[in-house]
Design a protein around this motif. Structure first.
Motif, PDB file in Angstrom:
ATOM      1  N   THR A   1       0.910  -1.476   0.116  1.00 53.90           N
ATOM      2  CA  THR A   1       0.364   0.125   0.201  1.00 53.90           C
ATOM      3  C   THR A   1       0.898   1.534   0.335  1.00 53.90           C
ATOM      4  O   THR A   1       1.866   1.477   0.815  1.00 53.90           O
ATOM      5  CB  THR A   1      -1.319   0.819   0.783  1.00 53.90           C
ATOM      6  OG1 THR A   1      -1.919  -1.136   1.606  1.00 53.90           O
ATOM      7  CG2 THR A   1      -2.341   1.281   1.443  1.00 53.90           C
ATOM      8  N   VAL A   2       0.427   2.266  -0.756  1.00 54.30           N
ATOM      9  CA  VAL A   2       1.698   3.364  -1.372  1.00 54.30           C
ATOM     10  C   VAL A   2       0.326   4.547  -1.136  1.00 54.30           C
ATOM     11  O   VAL A   2      -0.789   5.349  -1.364  1.00 54.30           O
ATOM     12  CB  VAL A   2       2.373   3.478  -1.863  1.00 54.30           C
ATOM     13  CG1 VAL A   2       3.348   2.538  -2.352  1.00 54.30           C
ATOM     14  CG2 VAL A   2       0.894   3.388  -3.638  1.00 54.30           C
ATOM     15  N   SER A   3       0.779   5.624  -0.583  1.00 58.99           N
ATOM     16  CA  SER A   3       0.312   7.367  -0.558  1.00 58.99           C
ATOM     17  C   SER A   3       0.797   8.058  -0.103  1.00 58.99           C
ATOM     18  O   SER A   3       2.093   8.160  -0.418  1.00 58.99           O
ATOM     19  CB  SER A   3      -0.618   7.357   1.492  1.00 58.99           C
ATOM     20  OG  SER A   3      -1.406   8.607   0.904  1.00 58.99           O
ATOM     21  N   GLY A  11       4.295   4.336   2.875  1.00 56.66           N
ATOM     22  CA  GLY A  11       4.204   2.646   1.911  1.00 56.66           C
ATOM     23  C   GLY A  11       4.661   1.629   3.685  1.00 56.66           C
ATOM     24  O   GLY A  11       4.888   1.628   4.007  1.00 56.66           O
ATOM     25  N   THR A  14       4.293  -5.553   2.604  1.00 59.78           N
ATOM     26  CA  THR A  14       4.239  -6.378   2.571  1.00 59.78           C
ATOM     27  C   THR A  14       4.087  -7.381   4.455  1.00 59.78           C
ATOM     28  O   THR A  14       3.805  -8.176   4.645  1.00 59.78           O
ATOM     29  CB  THR A  14       3.810  -7.970   1.885  1.00 59.78           C
ATOM     30  OG1 THR A  14       5.753  -8.347   1.523  1.00 59.78           O
ATOM     31  CG2 THR A  14       3.593  -7.714   0.401  1.00 59.78           C
ATOM     32  N   THR A  46      -1.028  -2.058   8.827  1.00 56.33           N
ATOM     33  CA  THR A  46      -1.852  -2.061   7.560  1.00 56.33           C
ATOM     34  C   THR A  46      -2.236  -1.565   6.090  1.00 56.33           C
ATOM     35  O   THR A  46      -2.568  -1.547   5.669  1.00 56.33           O
ATOM     36  CB  THR A  46      -3.614  -2.724   8.317  1.00 56.33           C
ATOM     37  OG1 THR A  46      -3.837  -1.995   9.520  1.00 56.33           O
ATOM     38  CG2 THR A  46      -2.592  -3.944   8.930  1.00 56.33           C
ATOM     39  N   ALA A  47      -3.022  -0.058   7.193  1.00 57.15           N
ATOM     40  CA  ALA A  47      -2.653   0.651   6.309  1.00 57.15           C
ATOM     41  C   ALA A  47      -2.236   2.284   6.766  1.00 57.15           C
ATOM     42  O   ALA A  47      -1.680   2.633   7.207  1.00 57.15           O
ATOM     43  CB  ALA A  47      -4.480   1.127   6.345  1.00 57.15           C
ATOM     44  N   SER A  49      -2.162   6.812   4.936  1.00 54.69           N
ATOM     45  CA  SER A  49      -2.046   7.435   4.537  1.00 54.69           C
ATOM     46  C   SER A  49      -1.423   9.218   4.373  1.00 54.69           C
ATOM     47  O   SER A  49      -1.434   9.636   5.556  1.00 54.69           O
ATOM     48  CB  SER A  49      -3.430   8.100   5.356  1.00 54.69           C
ATOM     49  OG  SER A  49      -4.682   8.959   3.716  1.00 54.69           O
ATOM     50  N   TYR A  97     -10.681   2.646   7.944  1.00 52.81           N
ATOM     51  CA  TYR A  97     -10.196   3.088   6.742  1.00 52.81           C
ATOM     52  C   TYR A  97     -10.233   4.782   7.776  1.00 52.81           C
ATOM     53  O   TYR A  97     -10.891   4.816   8.376  1.00 52.81           O
ATOM     54  CB  TYR A  97     -11.559   3.628   5.889  1.00 52.81           C
ATOM     55  CG  TYR A  97     -10.985   4.040   4.760  1.00 52.81           C
ATOM     56  CD1 TYR A  97     -10.375   3.651   4.138  1.00 52.81           C
ATOM     57  CD2 TYR A  97     -11.952   5.346   5.121  1.00 52.81           C
ATOM     58  CE1 TYR A  97     -10.298   4.744   2.920  1.00 52.81           C
ATOM     59  CE2 TYR A  97     -11.858   6.323   3.998  1.00 52.81           C
ATOM     60  CZ  TYR A  97     -10.505   6.203   2.681  1.00 52.81           C
ATOM     61  OH  TYR A  97     -10.555   6.644   1.415  1.00 52.81           O
ATOM     62  N   GLN A  99      -8.325   8.158   6.054  1.00 51.76           N
ATOM     63  CA  GLN A  99      -7.667   9.433   5.047  1.00 51.76           C
ATOM     64  C   GLN A  99      -7.353  11.263   5.620  1.00 51.76           C
ATOM     65  O   GLN A  99      -7.589  11.743   5.990  1.00 51.76           O
ATOM     66  CB  GLN A  99      -8.473   9.441   4.104  1.00 51.76           C
ATOM     67  CG  GLN A  99      -8.787  10.731   2.561  1.00 51.76           C
ATOM     68  CD  GLN A  99      -9.731  11.308   2.158  1.00 51.76           C
ATOM     69  OE1 GLN A  99     -10.683  12.092   2.166  1.00 51.76           O
ATOM     70  NE2 GLN A  99     -10.472  10.284   1.531  1.00 51.76           N
TER      71      GLN A  99
END
Length: 234
Positions: A1-3, A11, A14, A46-47, A49, A97, A99
């Motif tokens: 995952t990258v932002s 990022g 894995t 895991t995530a 932003s 989630y 943002q």
């Protein structure tokens, strides 16, 4: 995952590690690296932003973390203290989630509730006020399925599960699509159509796609960003 944001990128690999490169800077506060560097040693991320000058991240245990510039309380820590390392936001363990935006932040819990905090001068937090929020504050909107991100935008847009489109915040260039240039500090539905399927926001303009494949655009077109073959110079 990258932002990515205007001047920095982040990022998650894995293996659950997080990496950063670029520049977050404002006054005496700065985090800079010309190559990807690992942030801390944790491997349960895991995530992630990237906001205009701050970063949000989630861990596998559902906790929310933030760091970077905090001049508008966009870190959600209850203060305006900048943080150079990941710092947990509150104690909740059910975040799903995230943002990071333009001096503000948005997060959704596993129960579907939406929470937002940070800069609210133009009503971008959608809580009916123009007062900044220094901790996550629940937004009175439900059943949202898409939250397009722009780290330069002071207006927000969401697509609900019923196909309706909602916007709020800065409207100086008509980016809320309601025929006015008045800011809105609560979510406003765009028309009555319920066949919207995808959305995106720019700094001062908005885009949306309908189920018939047609593309719609409104707001500022100083640089012809609406794609209608015209530009307006102010």
């Amino acid at each position: 995952t990258v932002s990515t944001a205007l001047t920095h990128s982040v990022g998650v690999k894995t293996n659950g590690t997080i990496w950063y490169w670029g520049n977050i800077a404002s006054g005496t506060f700065s985090i800079t690296s010309s190559i990807p560097i690992q942030i801390g040693s944790a491997s349960d991320w895991t995530a992630i932003s990237a906001g205009s000058n701050h970063i949000l991240a989630l861990k596998s245990n559902g906790t929310l973390w933030a760091w970077g510039l905090n001049n508008f309380s966009q870190l959600g820590l209850g203060n305006t203290t900048n943080m150079s390392t990941p710092t947990q936001v509150g104690t909740a363990t059910d975040w799903d989630y995230i943002q990071a935006g333009y001096n503000s932040s948005l997060a959704v819990k596993k129960n579907g509730t939406v929470w937002i905090w940070g800069n609210n001068v133009e009503g971008g937090l959608g809580d009916g006020t123009n007062t900044n929020k220094n901790v996550p504050t629940q937004l009175a909107i439900t059943n949202s399925i898409k939250w397009p991100n722009s780290t330069l935008s002071n207006h927000l847009m969401t697509l609900k599960s019923d196909g309706s489109l909602w916007l709020w915040g800065n409207n100086a260039n008509g980016q809320l699509g309601d025929g006015s240039i008045n800011n809105k500090n609560i979510p406003q539905r765009l028309g009555t159509d319920s066949d919207w399927t995808d959305i995106a926001v720019g700094r001062d303009h908005s885009l949306a796609i309908k189920s018939d494949g047609s593309l719609w655009a409104w707001g500022d077109k100083y640089y012809a960003q609406l794609g209608d073959g015209k530009s307006i110079f102010y």
